[in-house]
Scaffold this motif. Sequence first.
Motif, PDB file in Angstrom:
ATOM      1  N   LEU A   1     -19.343 -48.262  13.377  1.00 35.73           N
ATOM      2  CA  LEU A   1     -20.055 -48.703  14.576  1.00 35.73           C
ATOM      3  C   LEU A   1     -20.380 -50.191  14.492  1.00 35.73           C
ATOM      4  O   LEU A   1     -20.188 -50.935  15.464  1.00 35.73           O
ATOM      5  CB  LEU A   1     -21.343 -47.889  14.739  1.00 35.73           C
ATOM      6  N   ALA A   2     -20.858 -50.634  13.326  1.00 37.04           N
ATOM      7  CA  ALA A   2     -21.231 -52.045  13.169  1.00 37.04           C
ATOM      8  C   ALA A   2     -20.015 -52.951  13.339  1.00 37.04           C
ATOM      9  O   ALA A   2     -20.134 -54.063  13.870  1.00 37.04           O
ATOM     10  CB  ALA A   2     -21.877 -52.261  11.797  1.00 37.04           C
ATOM     11  N   ASP A   3     -18.838 -52.482  12.911  1.00 40.62           N
ATOM     12  CA  ASP A   3     -17.604 -53.261  13.088  1.00 40.62           C
ATOM     13  C   ASP A   3     -17.204 -53.343  14.558  1.00 40.62           C
ATOM     14  O   ASP A   3     -16.817 -54.394  15.063  1.00 40.62           O
ATOM     15  CB  ASP A   3     -16.445 -52.580  12.335  1.00 40.62           C
ATOM     16  N   ALA A   4     -17.283 -52.189  15.225  1.00 42.31           N
ATOM     17  CA  ALA A   4     -16.744 -52.102  16.587  1.00 42.31           C
ATOM     18  C   ALA A   4     -17.733 -52.578  17.642  1.00 42.31           C
ATOM     19  O   ALA A   4     -17.337 -53.108  18.680  1.00 42.31           O
ATOM     20  CB  ALA A   4     -16.338 -50.655  16.889  1.00 42.31           C
ATOM     21  N   GLN A   5     -19.040 -52.336  17.405  1.00 44.56           N
ATOM     22  CA  GLN A   5     -20.052 -52.680  18.411  1.00 44.56           C
ATOM     23  C   GLN A   5     -21.367 -53.055  17.728  1.00 44.56           C
ATOM     24  O   GLN A   5     -22.282 -52.239  17.610  1.00 44.56           O
ATOM     25  CB  GLN A   5     -20.263 -51.488  19.367  1.00 44.56           C
ATOM     26  N   PRO A   6     -21.484 -54.286  17.262  1.00 43.81           N
ATOM     27  CA  PRO A   6     -22.731 -54.670  16.587  1.00 43.81           C
ATOM     28  C   PRO A   6     -23.927 -54.747  17.533  1.00 43.81           C
ATOM     29  O   PRO A   6     -25.069 -54.766  17.061  1.00 43.81           O
ATOM     30  CB  PRO A   6     -22.405 -56.038  15.975  1.00 43.81           C
ATOM     31  N   ALA A   7     -23.682 -54.796  18.846  1.00 48.06           N
ATOM     32  CA  ALA A   7     -24.802 -54.780  19.802  1.00 48.06           C
ATOM     33  C   ALA A   7     -25.195 -53.325  20.031  1.00 48.06           C
ATOM     34  O   ALA A   7     -24.966 -52.756  21.100  1.00 48.06           O
ATOM     35  CB  ALA A   7     -24.390 -55.458  21.100  1.00 48.06           C
ATOM     36  N   ALA A   8     -25.792 -52.730  18.989  1.00 48.37           N
ATOM     37  CA  ALA A   8     -26.081 -51.297  19.059  1.00 48.37           C
ATOM     38  C   ALA A   8     -27.392 -50.982  18.367  1.00 48.37           C
ATOM     39  O   ALA A   8     -27.770 -51.634  17.389  1.00 48.37           O
ATOM     40  CB  ALA A   8     -24.945 -50.505  18.405  1.00 48.37           C
ATOM     41  N   LEU A   9     -28.064 -49.969  18.888  1.00 45.50           N
ATOM     42  CA  LEU A   9     -29.250 -49.413  18.248  1.00 45.50           C
ATOM     43  C   LEU A   9     -29.021 -47.904  18.184  1.00 45.50           C
ATOM     44  O   LEU A   9     -28.625 -47.294  19.182  1.00 45.50           O
ATOM     45  CB  LEU A   9     -30.509 -49.742  19.045  1.00 45.50           C
ATOM     46  N   VAL A  10     -29.227 -47.330  17.000  1.00 46.36           N
ATOM     47  CA  VAL A  10     -29.068 -45.886  16.815  1.00 46.36           C
ATOM     48  C   VAL A  10     -30.447 -45.297  16.597  1.00 46.36           C
ATOM     49  O   VAL A  10     -31.185 -45.751  15.702  1.00 46.36           O
ATOM     50  CB  VAL A  10     -28.188 -45.565  15.588  1.00 46.36           C
ATOM     51  N   THR A  11     -30.817 -44.290  17.384  1.00 50.44           N
ATOM     52  CA  THR A  11     -32.128 -43.670  17.190  1.00 50.44           C
ATOM     53  C   THR A  11     -31.992 -42.158  17.095  1.00 50.44           C
ATOM     54  O   THR A  11     -31.162 -41.562  17.782  1.00 50.44           O
ATOM     55  CB  THR A  11     -33.125 -44.089  18.296  1.00 50.44           C
ATOM     56  N   SER A  12     -32.809 -41.570  16.209  1.00 51.70           N
ATOM     57  CA  SER A  12     -32.756 -40.139  15.937  1.00 51.70           C
ATOM     58  C   SER A  12     -34.160 -39.569  15.934  1.00 51.70           C
ATOM     59  O   SER A  12     -35.155 -40.297  16.019  1.00 51.70           O
ATOM     60  CB  SER A  12     -32.163 -39.864  14.548  1.00 51.70           C
ATOM     61  N   GLY A  13     -34.231 -38.242  15.751  1.00 52.56           N
ATOM     62  CA  GLY A  13     -35.509 -37.558  15.588  1.00 52.56           C
ATOM     63  C   GLY A  13     -35.471 -36.756  14.299  1.00 52.56           C
ATOM     64  O   GLY A  13     -35.157 -37.287  13.250  1.00 52.56           O
ATOM     65  N   HIS A  14     -35.772 -35.464  14.392  1.00 59.39           N
ATOM     66  CA  HIS A  14     -35.625 -34.478  13.325  1.00 59.39           C
ATOM     67  C   HIS A  14     -36.691 -34.570  12.242  1.00 59.39           C
ATOM     68  O   HIS A  14     -37.253 -33.561  11.861  1.00 59.39           O
ATOM     69  CB  HIS A  14     -34.222 -34.574  12.708  1.00 59.39           C
ATOM     70  N   THR A  15     -36.979 -35.760  11.736  1.00 61.95           N
ATOM     71  CA  THR A  15     -37.971 -35.872  10.658  1.00 61.95           C
ATOM     72  C   THR A  15     -39.402 -35.853  11.194  1.00 61.95           C
ATOM     73  O   THR A  15     -40.343 -35.696  10.410  1.00 61.95           O
ATOM     74  CB  THR A  15     -37.801 -37.195   9.888  1.00 61.95           C
ATOM     75  N   HIS A  16     -39.560 -36.053  12.495  1.00 61.76           N
ATOM     76  CA  HIS A  16     -40.878 -36.209  13.130  1.00 61.76           C
ATOM     77  C   HIS A  16     -41.629 -37.410  12.528  1.00 61.76           C
ATOM     78  O   HIS A  16     -42.855 -37.446  12.546  1.00 61.76           O
ATOM     79  CB  HIS A  16     -41.743 -34.944  12.996  1.00 61.76           C
ATOM     80  N   ARG A  17     -40.888 -38.361  11.973  1.00 62.07           N
ATOM     81  CA  ARG A  17     -41.517 -39.528  11.357  1.00 62.07           C
ATOM     82  C   ARG A  17     -40.933 -40.791  11.972  1.00 62.07           C
ATOM     83  O   ARG A  17     -39.900 -40.740  12.645  1.00 62.07           O
ATOM     84  CB  ARG A  17     -41.257 -39.543   9.846  1.00 62.07           C
ATOM     85  N   HIS A  18     -41.573 -41.914  11.689  1.00 68.56           N
ATOM     86  CA  HIS A  18     -41.147 -43.195  12.266  1.00 68.56           C
ATOM     87  C   HIS A  18     -40.667 -44.115  11.158  1.00 68.56           C
ATOM     88  O   HIS A  18     -41.441 -44.460  10.261  1.00 68.56           O
ATOM     89  CB  HIS A  18     -42.317 -43.835  13.023  1.00 68.56           C
ATOM     90  N   ARG A  19     -39.419 -44.496  11.251  1.00 67.26           N
ATOM     91  CA  ARG A  19     -38.860 -45.424  10.277  1.00 67.26           C
ATOM     92  C   ARG A  19     -37.864 -46.324  11.015  1.00 67.26           C
ATOM     93  O   ARG A  19     -37.315 -45.939  12.044  1.00 67.26           O
ATOM     94  CB  ARG A  19     -38.128 -44.690   9.141  1.00 67.26           C
ATOM     95  N   ARG A  20     -37.619 -47.494  10.407  1.00 65.60           N
ATOM     96  CA  ARG A  20     -36.639 -48.419  10.990  1.00 65.60           C
ATOM     97  C   ARG A  20     -35.930 -49.139   9.853  1.00 65.60           C
ATOM     98  O   ARG A  20     -36.549 -49.484   8.842  1.00 65.60           O
ATOM     99  CB  ARG A  20     -37.365 -49.435  11.845  1.00 65.60           C
ATOM    100  N   ARG A  21     -34.650 -49.320  10.010  1.00 63.61           N
ATOM    101  CA  ARG A  21     -33.889 -50.097   9.030  1.00 63.61           C
ATOM    102  C   ARG A  21     -32.719 -50.745   9.759  1.00 63.61           C
ATOM    103  O   ARG A  21     -32.494 -50.495  10.955  1.00 63.61           O
ATOM    104  CB  ARG A  21     -33.378 -49.211   7.895  1.00 63.61           C
ATOM    105  N   SER A  22     -31.979 -51.561   9.024  1.00 64.26           N
ATOM    106  CA  SER A  22     -30.776 -52.157   9.599  1.00 64.26           C
ATOM    107  C   SER A  22     -29.592 -51.736   8.761  1.00 64.26           C
ATOM    108  O   SER A  22     -29.689 -51.613   7.536  1.00 64.26           O
ATOM    109  CB  SER A  22     -30.863 -53.689   9.571  1.00 64.26           C
ATOM    110  N   HIS A  23     -28.488 -51.493   9.432  1.00 67.27           N
ATOM    111  CA  HIS A  23     -27.238 -51.261   8.719  1.00 67.27           C
ATOM    112  C   HIS A  23     -26.292 -52.348   9.214  1.00 67.27           C
ATOM    113  O   HIS A  23     -25.782 -52.268  10.338  1.00 67.27           O
ATOM    114  CB  HIS A  23     -26.678 -49.871   9.023  1.00 67.27           C
ATOM    115  N   GLY A  24     -26.108 -53.379   8.397  1.00 67.11           N
ATOM    116  CA  GLY A  24     -25.413 -54.559   8.909  1.00 67.11           C
ATOM    117  C   GLY A  24     -26.219 -55.104  10.078  1.00 67.11           C
ATOM    118  O   GLY A  24     -27.425 -55.305   9.966  1.00 67.11           O
ATOM    119  N   ARG A  25     -25.572 -55.257  11.218  1.00 65.55           N
ATOM    120  CA  ARG A  25     -26.279 -55.812  12.370  1.00 65.55           C
ATOM    121  C   ARG A  25     -26.819 -54.730  13.309  1.00 65.55           C
ATOM    122  O   ARG A  25     -27.372 -55.034  14.364  1.00 65.55           O
ATOM    123  CB  ARG A  25     -25.326 -56.755  13.130  1.00 65.55           C
TER     124      ARG A  25
END
Length: 378
Positions: A280-304
Amino acid sequence: MRWDRSSARRARLEVFAVEDTTVQLTWAALPAGSLEATVGGRTVRADVDGGPGSLVLDDLAPASDHRIVVRAGDLTAEVNAATLAPPPGPPRCRVATVGDLHLAGRSFGARGSVVERPRAAEAPSVRCARAALAEAVAWGAELVVVKGDVTHRGRSYQWRVAAELLAEVPVPVVVLAGNHDRGLYRSTEPWLAGVELGLRVVRGVEAVDLPGVRVVLADTSVPGRSRGRISHRDEAVVALAAAAPSALVVLHHQLELRPELPLWPPGVPRGEADRFLDALADAQPAALVTSGHTHRHRRRSHGRVAVTTVGSTKDYPGVWGGYAVHDGGIRQVVRRVADPDCLRWTELTRRGVAHQWGRLSPGTLGDRCFTQPWPVSV
Ligand SMILES: [Fe+2]
Protein backbone atom coordinates in the motif's frame (compact mmCIF):
# COMPACT_ATOMS: atom_id res chain seq x y z
CA MET A 1 -12.12 24.94 47.41
CA ARG A 2 -8.70 24.68 45.79
CA TRP A 3 -8.20 22.40 42.83
CA ASP A 4 -5.94 20.07 44.69
CA ARG A 5 -4.64 16.73 43.56
CA SER A 6 -7.46 14.68 45.09
CA SER A 7 -10.21 16.85 43.53
CA ALA A 8 -8.47 16.57 40.18
CA ARG A 9 -8.23 12.80 40.49
CA ARG A 10 -11.92 12.53 41.33
CA ALA A 11 -13.03 14.88 38.55
CA ARG A 12 -10.73 13.49 35.81
CA LEU A 13 -11.28 16.67 33.83
CA GLU A 14 -9.31 16.26 30.60
CA VAL A 15 -8.92 17.28 27.01
CA PHE A 16 -10.13 14.15 25.26
CA ALA A 17 -10.21 15.38 21.67
CA VAL A 18 -8.81 18.21 19.59
CA GLU A 19 -9.36 19.30 16.02
CA ASP A 20 -8.10 22.38 14.23
CA THR A 21 -10.82 24.57 15.74
CA THR A 22 -12.44 22.45 18.50
CA VAL A 23 -11.60 20.92 21.86
CA GLN A 24 -13.67 18.26 23.65
CA LEU A 25 -13.41 18.46 27.44
CA THR A 26 -14.69 15.48 29.41
CA TRP A 27 -14.96 14.77 33.13
CA ALA A 28 -15.95 11.93 35.41
CA ALA A 29 -17.62 14.04 38.11
CA LEU A 30 -17.94 17.78 38.76
CA PRO A 31 -20.13 19.53 41.33
CA ALA A 32 -23.76 19.65 40.18
CA GLY A 33 -24.98 23.00 38.93
CA SER A 34 -23.52 25.09 36.19
CA LEU A 35 -20.10 24.89 34.56
CA GLU A 36 -18.26 27.78 32.93
CA ALA A 37 -15.37 27.26 30.55
CA THR A 38 -13.47 30.39 29.57
CA VAL A 39 -11.02 30.41 26.69
CA GLY A 40 -9.58 33.43 24.90
CA GLY A 41 -11.95 35.84 26.69
CA ARG A 42 -15.07 33.82 25.67
CA THR A 43 -17.13 31.91 28.24
CA VAL A 44 -19.28 28.86 27.48
CA ARG A 45 -21.80 27.59 30.05
CA ALA A 46 -23.22 24.12 30.52
CA ASP A 47 -25.40 22.32 33.06
CA VAL A 48 -23.63 19.71 35.15
CA ASP A 49 -25.52 16.92 36.93
CA GLY A 50 -22.75 15.80 39.28
CA GLY A 51 -21.83 12.83 37.06
CA PRO A 52 -19.72 12.47 33.92
CA GLY A 53 -20.03 15.04 31.15
CA SER A 54 -18.59 16.52 27.98
CA LEU A 55 -18.31 19.98 26.48
CA VAL A 56 -17.10 20.88 22.99
CA LEU A 57 -15.50 24.31 22.60
CA ASP A 58 -15.47 25.50 19.01
CA ASP A 59 -14.32 28.42 16.86
CA LEU A 60 -10.81 28.22 18.32
CA ALA A 61 -7.72 29.35 16.46
CA PRO A 62 -5.99 26.42 14.71
CA ALA A 63 -2.46 25.29 15.52
CA SER A 64 -2.48 27.26 18.78
CA ASP A 65 -2.05 26.68 22.49
CA HIS A 66 -5.23 27.47 24.42
CA ARG A 67 -5.55 27.96 28.17
CA ILE A 68 -9.03 26.95 29.33
CA VAL A 69 -10.30 27.93 32.78
CA VAL A 70 -13.12 25.69 34.05
CA ARG A 71 -15.31 26.70 37.00
CA ALA A 72 -17.86 24.32 38.48
CA GLY A 73 -19.34 24.91 41.92
CA ASP A 74 -16.48 25.94 44.15
CA LEU A 75 -13.85 24.31 41.97
CA THR A 76 -11.65 26.14 39.48
CA ALA A 77 -9.26 24.31 37.17
CA GLU A 78 -7.03 25.18 34.27
CA VAL A 79 -6.40 22.89 31.33
CA ASN A 80 -4.23 23.48 28.31
CA ALA A 81 -5.09 22.33 24.82
CA ALA A 82 -3.17 22.61 21.57
CA THR A 83 -5.39 22.70 18.49
CA LEU A 84 -4.20 20.89 15.37
CA ALA A 85 -3.09 22.45 12.14
CA PRO A 86 -5.62 21.73 9.41
CA PRO A 87 -4.37 19.50 6.59
CA PRO A 88 -3.08 21.45 3.57
CA GLY A 89 -5.52 22.56 0.91
CA PRO A 90 -9.27 23.08 0.93
CA PRO A 91 -11.58 20.68 2.81
CA ARG A 92 -13.29 18.12 0.60
CA CYS A 93 -15.42 15.77 2.71
CA ARG A 94 -16.03 14.20 6.13
CA VAL A 95 -16.36 10.51 6.95
CA ALA A 96 -17.21 8.95 10.32
CA THR A 97 -16.58 5.49 11.68
CA VAL A 98 -18.27 3.64 14.52
CA GLY A 99 -16.96 0.26 15.57
CA ASP A 100 -17.35 -2.63 17.95
CA LEU A 101 -20.98 -1.80 18.68
CA HIS A 102 -21.65 -5.32 19.99
CA LEU A 103 -25.41 -4.95 19.63
CA ALA A 104 -27.33 -5.85 21.80
CA GLY A 105 -24.80 -6.87 24.46
CA ARG A 106 -25.46 -5.79 28.04
CA SER A 107 -22.18 -6.47 29.83
CA PHE A 108 -18.46 -5.75 29.61
CA GLY A 109 -15.23 -7.22 30.87
CA ALA A 110 -13.94 -10.70 31.53
CA ARG A 111 -16.92 -12.97 32.21
CA GLY A 112 -19.25 -9.99 31.70
CA SER A 113 -18.48 -8.58 35.13
CA VAL A 114 -19.67 -5.02 34.39
CA VAL A 115 -23.45 -4.78 34.13
CA GLU A 116 -25.96 -1.97 34.45
CA ARG A 117 -28.01 -1.77 37.65
CA PRO A 118 -30.89 -1.30 37.55
CA ARG A 119 -31.17 -2.91 34.15
CA ALA A 120 -32.67 -0.49 31.61
CA ALA A 121 -35.17 -1.72 29.02
CA GLU A 122 -32.73 -0.98 26.19
CA ALA A 123 -29.18 -2.36 26.32
CA PRO A 124 -26.37 0.19 26.85
CA SER A 125 -24.70 -1.01 23.64
CA VAL A 126 -27.79 0.07 21.68
CA ARG A 127 -28.08 3.45 23.41
CA CYS A 128 -24.37 4.16 22.90
CA ALA A 129 -24.49 3.21 19.21
CA ARG A 130 -27.53 5.42 18.60
CA ALA A 131 -25.91 8.41 20.32
CA ALA A 132 -22.58 7.86 18.52
CA LEU A 133 -24.29 7.78 15.13
CA ALA A 134 -26.28 10.95 15.86
CA GLU A 135 -23.21 12.82 17.14
CA ALA A 136 -21.09 11.75 14.16
CA VAL A 137 -23.74 12.95 11.72
CA ALA A 138 -24.09 16.24 13.64
CA TRP A 139 -20.30 16.66 13.29
CA GLY A 140 -20.79 16.58 9.52
CA ALA A 141 -20.19 13.01 8.38
CA GLU A 142 -21.28 12.45 4.80
CA LEU A 143 -20.67 8.70 5.03
CA VAL A 144 -20.70 6.42 8.08
CA VAL A 145 -18.66 3.21 8.12
CA VAL A 146 -19.58 0.62 10.74
CA LYS A 147 -16.31 -1.22 11.09
CA GLY A 148 -17.20 -4.60 12.49
CA ASP A 149 -18.55 -6.32 15.57
CA VAL A 150 -21.86 -4.77 14.68
CA THR A 151 -23.54 -7.50 16.71
CA HIS A 152 -22.42 -9.23 19.88
CA ARG A 153 -23.09 -12.76 18.69
CA GLY A 154 -24.22 -12.55 15.08
CA ARG A 155 -27.81 -13.48 15.94
CA SER A 156 -30.61 -12.50 13.56
CA TYR A 157 -32.40 -10.40 16.20
CA GLN A 158 -29.17 -8.47 16.81
CA TRP A 159 -28.94 -7.69 13.09
CA ARG A 160 -32.55 -6.46 13.25
CA VAL A 161 -31.55 -4.08 16.07
CA ALA A 162 -28.64 -2.88 13.90
CA ALA A 163 -30.90 -2.34 10.89
CA GLU A 164 -33.37 -0.31 12.96
CA LEU A 165 -30.57 1.92 14.31
CA LEU A 166 -28.89 2.39 10.95
CA ALA A 167 -32.20 3.18 9.24
CA GLU A 168 -32.32 6.34 11.38
CA VAL A 169 -29.00 7.60 9.94
CA PRO A 170 -29.65 10.29 7.29
CA VAL A 171 -26.40 9.69 5.33
CA PRO A 172 -25.15 6.57 3.50
CA VAL A 173 -23.92 3.75 5.74
CA VAL A 174 -21.56 0.88 4.84
CA VAL A 175 -21.05 -2.07 7.17
CA LEU A 176 -18.04 -4.36 7.69
CA ALA A 177 -18.26 -7.68 9.52
CA GLY A 178 -16.14 -8.39 12.59
CA ASN A 179 -15.19 -11.57 14.37
CA HIS A 180 -18.23 -11.33 16.67
CA ASP A 181 -20.50 -11.17 13.62
CA ARG A 182 -18.93 -14.37 12.32
CA GLY A 183 -18.39 -16.23 15.58
CA LEU A 184 -19.55 -19.71 16.51
CA TYR A 185 -22.88 -18.46 17.92
CA ARG A 186 -23.99 -16.69 14.73
CA SER A 187 -27.35 -17.63 13.27
CA THR A 188 -26.80 -15.89 9.94
CA GLU A 189 -24.01 -14.45 7.82
CA PRO A 190 -23.61 -10.66 7.86
CA TRP A 191 -24.22 -10.21 4.12
CA LEU A 192 -27.35 -12.42 4.24
CA ALA A 193 -28.68 -10.30 7.10
CA GLY A 194 -27.75 -7.25 5.02
CA VAL A 195 -29.76 -8.43 2.00
CA GLU A 196 -32.73 -9.26 4.20
CA LEU A 197 -32.66 -6.02 6.17
CA GLY A 198 -31.51 -3.53 3.53
CA LEU A 199 -27.98 -2.93 4.87
CA ARG A 200 -24.94 -2.52 2.64
CA VAL A 201 -22.60 -5.15 4.12
CA VAL A 202 -19.19 -5.48 2.47
CA ARG A 203 -18.39 -8.91 1.11
CA GLY A 204 -14.74 -9.03 0.07
CA VAL A 205 -13.48 -5.56 -0.88
CA GLU A 206 -15.55 -2.52 -1.85
CA ALA A 207 -14.99 1.21 -2.26
CA VAL A 208 -17.00 4.39 -1.88
CA ASP A 209 -15.75 7.47 -3.71
CA LEU A 210 -16.16 10.84 -2.06
CA PRO A 211 -14.66 14.20 -3.03
CA GLY A 212 -10.88 13.95 -2.55
CA VAL A 213 -10.78 10.40 -1.19
CA ARG A 214 -11.69 6.79 -1.88
CA VAL A 215 -12.92 4.89 1.16
CA VAL A 216 -11.74 1.28 0.71
CA LEU A 217 -13.41 -1.36 2.86
CA ALA A 218 -12.11 -4.90 3.27
CA ASP A 219 -13.68 -7.80 5.14
CA THR A 220 -10.93 -9.33 7.29
CA SER A 221 -13.16 -11.72 9.24
CA VAL A 222 -12.58 -15.47 9.36
CA PRO A 223 -15.57 -17.65 10.29
CA GLY A 224 -15.36 -18.97 13.83
CA ARG A 225 -12.08 -17.19 14.59
CA SER A 226 -11.11 -14.10 16.55
CA ARG A 227 -8.04 -13.51 14.37
CA GLY A 228 -8.30 -11.73 11.00
CA ARG A 229 -6.70 -12.10 7.58
CA ILE A 230 -5.84 -9.71 4.78
CA SER A 231 -3.51 -11.63 2.42
CA HIS A 232 -6.46 -12.74 0.26
CA ARG A 233 -7.68 -9.13 0.00
CA ASP A 234 -4.51 -7.08 -0.26
CA GLU A 235 -4.20 -6.96 -4.06
CA ALA A 236 -7.76 -5.68 -4.43
CA VAL A 237 -7.36 -3.11 -1.64
CA VAL A 238 -4.07 -1.79 -3.02
CA ALA A 239 -5.41 -1.59 -6.59
CA LEU A 240 -8.48 0.37 -5.50
CA ALA A 241 -6.45 2.68 -3.25
CA ALA A 242 -3.82 3.35 -5.92
CA ALA A 243 -6.38 4.46 -8.50
CA ALA A 244 -7.72 7.31 -6.32
CA PRO A 245 -6.36 10.70 -5.21
CA SER A 246 -6.05 9.38 -1.65
CA ALA A 247 -7.36 6.44 0.35
CA LEU A 248 -8.99 5.87 3.72
CA VAL A 249 -8.74 2.11 4.24
CA VAL A 250 -11.13 0.71 6.85
CA LEU A 251 -10.79 -2.79 8.33
CA HIS A 252 -12.14 -4.54 11.40
CA HIS A 253 -8.96 -6.30 12.56
CA GLN A 254 -5.88 -4.38 13.59
CA LEU A 255 -2.66 -4.91 11.65
CA GLU A 256 -0.42 -6.41 14.29
CA LEU A 257 2.85 -4.92 15.29
CA ARG A 258 4.96 -6.88 17.74
CA PRO A 259 6.13 -6.50 20.35
CA GLU A 260 2.99 -4.69 21.44
CA LEU A 261 1.23 -5.40 24.71
CA PRO A 262 -1.31 -6.59 25.45
CA LEU A 263 -1.49 -9.17 22.69
CA TRP A 264 -5.21 -9.95 23.06
CA PRO A 265 -7.23 -9.97 20.89
CA PRO A 266 -5.17 -11.24 17.96
CA GLY A 267 -5.52 -9.21 14.76
CA VAL A 268 -4.00 -9.71 11.31
CA PRO A 269 -0.62 -11.42 11.90
CA ARG A 270 2.36 -9.17 11.47
CA GLY A 271 3.83 -10.97 8.44
CA GLU A 272 0.81 -10.51 6.19
CA ALA A 273 0.03 -7.13 7.76
CA ASP A 274 3.50 -5.86 6.84
CA ARG A 275 3.31 -7.25 3.30
CA PHE A 276 -0.01 -5.45 2.83
CA LEU A 277 1.28 -2.17 4.27
CA ASP A 278 4.48 -2.35 2.18
CA ALA A 279 2.43 -2.76 -0.99
CA LEU A 280 0.00 0.00 0.00
CA ALA A 281 2.78 2.44 0.92
CA ASP A 282 4.43 1.80 -2.47
CA ALA A 283 1.26 2.17 -4.50
CA GLN A 284 -0.59 4.87 -2.54
CA PRO A 285 1.34 6.71 0.17
CA ALA A 286 -1.56 9.17 0.54
CA ALA A 287 -3.36 6.66 2.73
CA LEU A 288 -4.62 6.17 6.26
CA VAL A 289 -5.56 2.69 7.49
CA THR A 290 -7.90 2.44 10.47
CA SER A 291 -9.18 -0.61 12.33
CA GLY A 292 -11.10 -1.61 15.44
CA HIS A 293 -11.21 -5.00 17.19
CA THR A 294 -8.90 -4.16 20.11
CA HIS A 295 -11.30 -1.52 21.49
CA ARG A 296 -8.13 0.51 22.11
CA HIS A 297 -6.57 3.62 20.60
CA ARG A 298 -3.17 3.46 19.00
CA ARG A 299 -1.41 5.17 16.10
CA ARG A 300 1.76 4.39 14.20
CA SER A 301 3.29 4.93 10.79
CA HIS A 302 4.29 2.32 8.29
CA GLY A 303 6.53 4.19 5.90
CA ARG A 304 4.41 7.14 4.87
CA VAL A 305 1.09 5.45 5.68
CA ALA A 306 -0.69 6.28 8.96
CA VAL A 307 -2.14 3.27 10.80
CA THR A 308 -4.63 3.64 13.66
CA THR A 309 -6.96 1.64 15.85
CA VAL A 310 -10.05 3.33 17.28
CA GLY A 311 -12.15 2.04 20.17
CA SER A 312 -15.69 0.90 20.71
CA THR A 313 -18.86 2.94 20.96
CA LYS A 314 -19.92 1.14 24.12
CA ASP A 315 -16.96 0.65 26.44
CA TYR A 316 -14.60 3.18 27.92
CA PRO A 317 -13.95 5.73 26.62
CA GLY A 318 -16.90 5.06 24.25
CA VAL A 319 -16.14 6.81 20.96
CA TRP A 320 -16.71 7.49 17.30
CA GLY A 321 -14.04 8.51 14.79
CA GLY A 322 -14.15 11.41 12.34
CA TYR A 323 -12.01 11.94 9.23
CA ALA A 324 -11.83 15.39 7.64
CA VAL A 325 -10.35 15.04 4.16
CA HIS A 326 -8.56 17.96 2.56
CA ASP A 327 -6.81 18.08 -0.82
CA GLY A 328 -3.45 17.81 0.93
CA GLY A 329 -4.12 15.45 3.84
CA ILE A 330 -6.50 14.05 6.40
CA ARG A 331 -7.33 14.80 10.03
CA GLN A 332 -8.51 12.10 12.45
CA VAL A 333 -10.54 13.02 15.52
CA VAL A 334 -11.84 10.56 18.10
CA ARG A 335 -14.61 11.98 20.28
CA ARG A 336 -16.22 10.41 23.32
CA VAL A 337 -19.93 9.74 22.86
CA ALA A 338 -21.16 12.78 24.78
CA ASP A 339 -24.71 11.74 25.69
CA PRO A 340 -24.72 11.81 29.55
CA ASP A 341 -26.57 8.49 29.78
CA CYS A 342 -23.85 6.87 27.62
CA LEU A 343 -21.04 8.53 29.58
CA ARG A 344 -22.44 7.07 32.81
CA TRP A 345 -22.28 3.60 31.26
CA THR A 346 -18.85 3.98 29.65
CA GLU A 347 -17.43 5.36 32.91
CA LEU A 348 -18.71 2.21 34.63
CA THR A 349 -16.87 0.02 32.11
CA ARG A 350 -13.51 1.43 33.26
CA ARG A 351 -13.74 -1.23 35.94
CA GLY A 352 -13.54 -4.01 33.33
CA VAL A 353 -10.47 -6.19 32.82
CA ALA A 354 -9.57 -6.23 36.52
CA HIS A 355 -10.06 -2.45 36.82
CA GLN A 356 -7.40 -1.92 34.13
CA TRP A 357 -9.61 -0.95 31.19
CA GLY A 358 -9.53 2.77 31.96
CA ARG A 359 -5.76 2.62 31.58
CA LEU A 360 -5.53 0.20 28.63
CA SER A 361 -7.97 1.67 26.15
CA PRO A 362 -7.56 5.42 25.65
CA GLY A 363 -3.99 5.64 24.30
CA THR A 364 -2.68 9.19 24.07
CA LEU A 365 -4.32 12.31 22.68
CA GLY A 366 -1.86 12.04 19.78
CA ASP A 367 -2.97 8.47 19.09
CA ARG A 368 -6.54 9.68 18.72
CA CYS A 369 -6.35 13.13 17.14
CA PHE A 370 -3.83 14.18 14.54
CA THR A 371 -3.32 15.73 11.13
CA GLN A 372 -1.64 13.63 8.45
CA PRO A 373 -0.50 15.67 5.44
CA TRP A 374 -0.23 13.54 2.33
CA PRO A 375 3.34 13.06 1.09
CA VAL A 376 4.43 16.03 -1.02
CA SER A 377 5.54 13.83 -3.91
CA VAL A 378 1.96 12.65 -4.46
FE1 LIG B 1 -15.17 -6.00 19.36
